[in-house]
Design a protein around this motif. Sequence first.
Motif, PDB file in Angstrom:
ATOM      1  N   MET B  43       0.824  -1.198   0.000  1.00 42.91           N
ATOM      2  CA  MET B  43       0.000   0.000   0.000  1.00 42.91           C
ATOM      3  C   MET B  43       0.866   1.259   0.000  1.00 42.91           C
ATOM      4  SD  MET B  43      -3.056  -0.770  -0.333  1.00 42.91           S
ATOM      5  CE  MET B  43      -4.143  -2.165  -0.216  1.00 42.91           C
ATOM      6  N   VAL B  44       1.942   1.218   0.769  1.00 39.31           N
ATOM      7  CA  VAL B  44       2.848   2.371   0.788  1.00 39.31           C
ATOM      8  C   VAL B  44       3.336   2.629  -0.636  1.00 39.31           C
ATOM      9  CG1 VAL B  44       5.119   3.133   1.517  1.00 39.31           C
ATOM     10  CG2 VAL B  44       3.563   2.149   3.172  1.00 39.31           C
ATOM     11  N   GLU B  45       3.663   1.553  -1.317  1.00 43.10           N
ATOM     12  CA  GLU B  45       4.130   1.677  -2.702  1.00 43.10           C
ATOM     13  C   GLU B  45       3.021   2.251  -3.592  1.00 43.10           C
ATOM     14  OE1 GLU B  45       5.567  -1.733  -5.490  1.00 43.10           O
ATOM     15  OE2 GLU B  45       6.774  -1.722  -3.668  1.00 43.10           O
ATOM     16  N   ARG B  46       1.827   1.713  -3.373  1.00 42.92           N
ATOM     17  CA  ARG B  46       0.705   2.113  -4.226  1.00 42.92           C
ATOM     18  C   ARG B  46       0.312   3.554  -3.971  1.00 42.92           C
ATOM     19  NH1 ARG B  46      -4.789  -0.469  -4.970  1.00 42.92           N
ATOM     20  NH2 ARG B  46      -4.028  -2.442  -4.207  1.00 42.92           N
ATOM     21  N   PHE B  47       0.393   3.979  -2.706  1.00 40.89           N
ATOM     22  CA  PHE B  47      -0.050   5.330  -2.371  1.00 40.89           C
ATOM     23  C   PHE B  47       1.087   6.340  -2.477  1.00 40.89           C
ATOM     24  CE2 PHE B  47      -3.208   3.375   0.891  1.00 40.89           C
ATOM     25  CZ  PHE B  47      -3.911   2.810  -0.155  1.00 40.89           C
ATOM     26  N   ASP B  48       2.180   5.940  -3.039  1.00 44.86           N
ATOM     27  CA  ASP B  48       3.389   6.768  -3.032  1.00 44.86           C
ATOM     28  C   ASP B  48       3.086   8.187  -3.504  1.00 44.86           C
ATOM     29  OD1 ASP B  48       6.012   7.343  -2.710  1.00 44.86           O
ATOM     30  OD2 ASP B  48       6.497   6.904  -4.804  1.00 44.86           O
ATOM     31  N   GLY B  49       3.570   9.152  -2.719  1.00 44.94           N
ATOM     32  CA  GLY B  49       3.462  10.542  -3.138  1.00 44.94           C
ATOM     33  C   GLY B  49       2.162  11.207  -2.740  1.00 44.94           C
ATOM     34  N   SER B  50       1.253  10.484  -2.142  1.00 43.09           N
ATOM     35  CA  SER B  50      -0.012  11.105  -1.769  1.00 43.09           C
ATOM     36  C   SER B  50      -0.067  11.257  -0.254  1.00 43.09           C
ATOM     37  CB  SER B  50      -1.180  10.248  -2.226  1.00 43.09           C
ATOM     38  OG  SER B  50      -1.218   9.076  -1.456  1.00 43.09           O
ATOM     39  N   VAL B  57       3.654   6.179   5.921  1.00 46.19           N
ATOM     40  CA  VAL B  57       5.105   6.175   6.143  1.00 46.19           C
ATOM     41  C   VAL B  57       5.448   6.816   7.481  1.00 46.19           C
ATOM     42  CG1 VAL B  57       7.287   7.123   5.321  1.00 46.19           C
ATOM     43  CG2 VAL B  57       5.682   6.122   3.708  1.00 46.19           C
ATOM     44  N   TRP B  58       4.783   7.955   7.770  1.00 43.62           N
ATOM     45  CA  TRP B  58       5.075   8.626   9.049  1.00 43.62           C
ATOM     46  C   TRP B  58       4.648   7.757  10.221  1.00 43.62           C
ATOM     47  CZ3 TRP B  58       2.725  13.896   7.153  1.00 43.62           C
ATOM     48  CH2 TRP B  58       3.650  14.515   6.300  1.00 43.62           C
ATOM     49  N   THR B  59       3.465   7.192  10.077  1.00 45.49           N
ATOM     50  CA  THR B  59       2.991   6.335  11.159  1.00 45.49           C
ATOM     51  C   THR B  59       3.979   5.196  11.387  1.00 45.49           C
ATOM     52  OG1 THR B  59       0.791   6.790  10.306  1.00 45.49           O
ATOM     53  CG2 THR B  59       0.971   5.095  11.979  1.00 45.49           C
ATOM     54  N   ASP B  60       4.379   4.611  10.279  1.00 48.93           N
ATOM     55  CA  ASP B  60       5.313   3.497  10.374  1.00 48.93           C
ATOM     56  C   ASP B  60       6.602   3.941  11.053  1.00 48.93           C
ATOM     57  OD1 ASP B  60       5.858   0.789   9.815  1.00 48.93           O
ATOM     58  OD2 ASP B  60       7.237   1.423   8.239  1.00 48.93           O
ATOM     59  N   GLY B  61       7.136   5.072  10.610  1.00 49.04           N
ATOM     60  CA  GLY B  61       8.383   5.577  11.171  1.00 49.04           C
ATOM     61  C   GLY B  61       8.259   5.818  12.663  1.00 49.04           C
ATOM     62  N   THR B  62       7.151   6.462  13.062  1.00 49.93           N
ATOM     63  CA  THR B  62       6.969   6.778  14.473  1.00 49.93           C
ATOM     64  C   THR B  62       6.847   5.512  15.309  1.00 49.93           C
ATOM     65  OG1 THR B  62       5.642   8.577  13.611  1.00 49.93           O
ATOM     66  CG2 THR B  62       5.669   8.284  15.990  1.00 49.93           C
ATOM     67  N   MET B 220     -11.035   8.325   2.646  1.00 49.11           N
ATOM     68  CA  MET B 220      -9.878   8.745   1.847  1.00 49.11           C
ATOM     69  C   MET B 220      -8.964   7.551   1.557  1.00 49.11           C
ATOM     70  SD  MET B 220      -8.396  12.435   2.781  1.00 49.11           S
ATOM     71  CE  MET B 220      -9.229  12.934   4.262  1.00 49.11           C
ATOM     72  N   PHE B 221      -8.801   6.692   2.556  1.00 48.17           N
ATOM     73  CA  PHE B 221      -7.980   5.495   2.320  1.00 48.17           C
ATOM     74  C   PHE B 221      -8.693   4.521   1.385  1.00 48.17           C
ATOM     75  CE2 PHE B 221      -5.426   6.821   5.959  1.00 48.17           C
ATOM     76  CZ  PHE B 221      -4.170   6.490   5.489  1.00 48.17           C
ATOM     77  N   ASP B 222      -9.996   4.413   1.561  1.00 40.87           N
ATOM     78  CA  ASP B 222     -10.744   3.527   0.658  1.00 40.87           C
ATOM     79  C   ASP B 222     -10.594   3.988  -0.788  1.00 40.87           C
ATOM     80  OD1 ASP B 222     -11.571   2.067   2.754  1.00 40.87           O
ATOM     81  OD2 ASP B 222     -13.585   2.916   2.866  1.00 40.87           O
TER      82      ASP B 222
END
Lengths: 910, 353, 205
Positions: B43-50, B57-62, B220-222
Amino acid sequence: MVDRKASLNRRNFLELSSATVAACSLTKALPGEFATAKFSKEELESLVNERKVLQSQCPYCGVGCGTLIQVENDRIVGVAPDKLHPTNKGVQCIKGLNAQEPTYRDRLTKVLIRKDISDPAKGHVSATKGRFDDDVFREATYEEAEELIAERIASYVKEFGGNCVGLTGSGQLTMEAQWIENLLMKGVIGSNSIEANARMCMTSAVTGYFHSYGSDAPPTSYEDIEMADMITFWGHNARAAHPVLFWRVADRKKSADIPTLVSDPRRTGTVTGLEDINPRNSHHFQTLNGDISYLNAIAHVILKKHPEAVMPEEWLDRNTTGWKEYIEGVKARYSPEQVVERLRYIDEGRVTVEQIEKIAALWAEASIKGRKRGKGGVFTIWGIGYNQMLHGQHNTISIINLHLLTGNLGRPGCGTHSQTGQPNAMSERLMGGLTGRLPFNKPLANEQWRNWIADCWRIPRERLARTATLKNPMSIGMMERALKDDLKAMFWMYSTHIHLPDLMTLVRPALTKMFVIAQDIYRHAPNLLYADVVLPAATWGEWSGGTYIQSERRLYVNDGTGRSFDEQGNLITEARPDMDMAIDKCKAIGKKLGLNVDAIIPYKRRTSGHFKGTYDPEEVFEDIVRASKGSDADLTGMLEVKEKDGVGLYDQLRQLRGIQWPAPSYKVAKSGGTPRRYLKQEDWENRPYALFPKKGGKAKFKLCEQDYGENGSLLKEVTTELSQYGSKKTPGEGPFLIDNLKLLVKARDNALTPELPDLDFYKDESKTLDDAKKEDKYPFWLGLGIVYEHFHTAKTIRGASTLRLVPEQYVEVNPEDAERFGLEDGEKVRLVTRRGSYEARVSVGTESVVRPARNETFPGYLFSPWNLSVADSADPKKNRWLANAVSHRAWDPVSGQADYKKCAARIERI
Amino acid sequence: MRLPTKTQTSRRALQILVLLLMVVTPILARYGNYLSARQLDKMVERFDGSFQGKALVWTDGTLRLLAPDKHYGEDVVRRDRKRVLEAAASLKGSTWSFELFGLSLTDPLAVLESALTSKALPWVLLSGALIPLIFTILLGRIFCSWICPIGFLLELSGKLRAVLRFLEIRPGRIRLWPGDKFLILGLGLATAVFFGLPFLGYLYPPALLGREIHNGVTVMFDRAEEGLLGFSAAGLTLASWFLLGIGIVEILFGPRLWCRALCPGGAVYAALGKFRLIRVKRNADLCTDCAECIPVCEMGLNPMRDHTGIECDNCGVCISHCPDGALRYEFSLSDEPRRSSAGNAPLCRKEAV
Amino acid sequence: MKPLTRRGFGAALARGAVRLAGIGAVLHVLGIPFRSGKAATTPELRETGVLRPPGALPEEDFLARCIRCELCADACDTGCIRLLPPGSGRSTGTPVIFPWDRACNLCMACTEVCPSGALKPGLDKHEVRMGDAVVDERLCVSHNGTGACGACHTACPFRGRALTQGIRNAPTVHPDSCVGCGLCEEVCIVEDRRAIRVFSGRAWT
């Protein structure tokens, strides 16, 4: 599909609901109406009108179900089973029913060239092999890539000879593409190093057929199932691998209550499905590797106790050779007691003497019944599990032996039926797309036929004669040759390297060294990791035709849209059919090699119409049909029909829903071909052979032996020697099995396994998983196979419906093992062999939370599907499910097929 | 008692944090869904840049700071999924009902209403309200001033009134009877009792905001899963119009109109805060009657006249605005102003002078 | 405060009544979407009833108890729990599962987190009764002879008990063991209207 847009989904549910509040309060409209009102009446009508239906064969397994492709605006929107097709009669399994789903996902849209290309001529090895990120490739035009390929290949051929170029074709290519691909390799390049994924699928059956009958392919039809009096499955989980075939068997069992036998190391869905119908006459041989002995033992019991079921001596004499030695040997060495004792080292008495005697009695009864009635008898089906053994060819021969002995052939309702894995693997064999083969079941060594094919290919005869002198030790040997710098370049056409065994220490190091050209449809396909030039291909449903042959020898046409799209719905202009790319390569490489390419390839791109810019596969098909004249797969009857009735070749296939080869005459072609072969079942006046297409016209018996030695001593000795081939400490380095083929012959002749787990360690109750790691022991058998929801590794894992059913790699563990070693259901573990490892989730028994949990293994045996190999990621840095990282490279010395079912493995906790 | 001078800064910080948490919880939930289904990387790949991709990504990082990656063997590093999932599950809900590391915090209004509609008060329900109740009884209506995201947003939008004034548009200054909110509360509770309809939950802006943010983020995620990346208001419902309406009324017609006079939750907190221990108190001796505190009071009260009663939400704005240091938080049960030792000091010093 | 006269008291009472009536009227208008609106009702929902998360009390009690927070949706492992939007009558803001889209995997996190007790905590997943899966034999490809699918069986967490297979993988549901999680409905390959659907028995009110 129109309705789908209108129906409720998650997103528009909330979206609509806010709007509808307003709308409803004003107009009192029902929300349902509000939703469908998105389309005006005219729009709906235009959508319906634009829908077309195309005929084709399902792109998945070798059963070859008729599939109707539904097309809207040149896009595939759905598939439906074809009610008129005689194979599936309107039924399809879950894979086929969802075949449209992965078509437009993750598509490759551009021609890519690796920036740092491996050049084996100069000894340069690319530093970026094993990566497929965007930055290691550059985009190029098709012409540029073609020029690069032609130049490189031509220079290698000139410098090192034609055999330095290899090709792996596919049982998914169309017959026309396989014809051209074979011409490209054997004719134009002059290389005998042509292989296909059919090698790992069916060659054991093929070589067995050649040995016993003299010609390839099952002599049977699916309709024999509906007449059979007993059906046996060998190494074949038909319910998962070939569901439509299985349900035809189940229907037969239900209506006629016939006895069935399944020989499989696991209690699979096939076993339980048949037991659900009638447990009393459903039998299961839970054996690992013992099939040859048990078949011989059945023959022994029939000879001893049911002599009335054995064919009369004069029949055997008239139709077969070698039967006396067979009977003597079986009588002397294969009594059930002897066999059970001899196999005890591995099978531990799971198959009992009583079971063997029971099966023999049922077999005898069914044989007599069938013989008396003139139809029916024993129908034997075997699958890839049976073929994928070191002694795969002997396996096939053993089945045929028993059928010959009891006369279960030469009439409807009985016979030997090998069930192909790929939809068109049969054609790969028929087109001779393997080392040393020519089209239409003839070897390259056959001078007369070689010259005829050279003429058909419009190439100089001596060119093909030179190819015939070249050697290639089949698929896996070819990889070893590459490691020995004997192979410089390779084509992958609609095939992936991850189907080969021993990826980490053999295949991937080999590919790293070579100049690799891949034709692929997906951007994240593992082949791209090692490809230097990547050409986007059109896939099933996007061609302008092309023939598939499924397991009952039925040729069927695959119509298509002629357009490829990416996920966003943009047209992919660079994607071409594989046949077109093969033709272009013939032309480009042939020109560089100084051949008269215009004569070799007379086909012209179409200049008008819907399929403008592509070659017409029907032209190629006509050439193929013409070339079949005089072979035992003669199709020229179709030409007569074309001449007399004016029906085009493809149209004949479309109208008849396929034609079973051979179709030598007008009459046969008109009636849909030949349903059964041998013993004068063919309706063929000037048949080029007598009873069987073998020298002397007789089928051949051969007693295949199996012996593990005293307490497994021979097994231990040979597997110890085999274990030095492929080590994760020295990937890509020797020793090589091609230098020690004698060892393989020895393993084959005693019907051994490629590896032997540390059974003593396993039996020691005090040992734990950690001990195995510490002591470097491999206590478990590990088998790789397939799961019902997925077909091999590319398409179904990209289809949402099938992926969500079985989303991740798992390993089936027997509940006893799980308890003893403290493995929890759903736990993640690593499966380790001497060559590599992969991760999987533990699935204990049939109640597991890990889907699909349909099968039960015996204690000490683990099973994983290989279909999900790259479902997590194709990138080796991220990929953790690669099943073939662990398999062993040892192969059947005749058929070239590897044994994926018997690795020695241990489980490590994560 | 003198709270640190940074009272207002801390209050703002807390308000911002609460609002942020309300946005974060649905993102955390969706992150958990993807991680649990082993779809996160895809999903991170698919949503890249949005926005969606960045959020993941931020959630994951945190979260991976909280639950560090595991190291296996030589070079295998990987996310500790189990612990990351646990961390992601530590924050759930909105101010209507929030779960913080397993601790349940539920709005007393929600408890009251649920108890009345179902005519029962089970322990799970009550236990969630205990902490808010204790805090309210001790500290008064601090939910409105320190936590409520709507209160925060309305405070901010109140600043827009200055803009209007700058444009020489005079925004209205309607004042409604603060008792109206008790009428609304009463009507709502009656509805709950007699019709079984938790009406106040549908009217109470913080609850609405929580659901709106949840739906908005979820949709928005859907949409992103279906390839429609970026921001979208598709998930917002009718409730957003209502909230927007409150905001506009606030700007155009009267500051904190909703909070002062209409909010049923405010009514509950006000009533509960009657016997609060901490109050804003004026030291009559120090007070210079400058009246600085009157216009800044969010609740429209007059700290200078004392007796702010149950309406005061202890926000402390008057304290920070008081130039004389006459206002301060004090432990007390009454609103009587502190007087000098003389005992009979006049109400206002100026008058005495 | 002015001293209360009888007249003043009467006037205050009248003012209060007017005030109450005015507020009542406004609330009445604001309440329309929560009382009568059926905007979110779809033909599917009307037929199958609304599927609540596991452990939900009987519908009437559930609606009374649920405080319409979104904790269950936030806790949900699969993201299957949705909140019904305004316009759904008394169900506005309550959790619902649309199993054709995303189904419950019975992680039971929602029951643990529910602050109101509307979802009963501490249930074992075997004890859950969200509804009953019902196969429409005309639509099911395995029943109507157009396929041998078996998707629902693979998906069923209690396969072999709650759902068994017959010829051509045709499913049979055993209501005694079926918990109504909807995983079968989620994976059913019949696109437009699932051939296996969960009927919750919770009428849409």
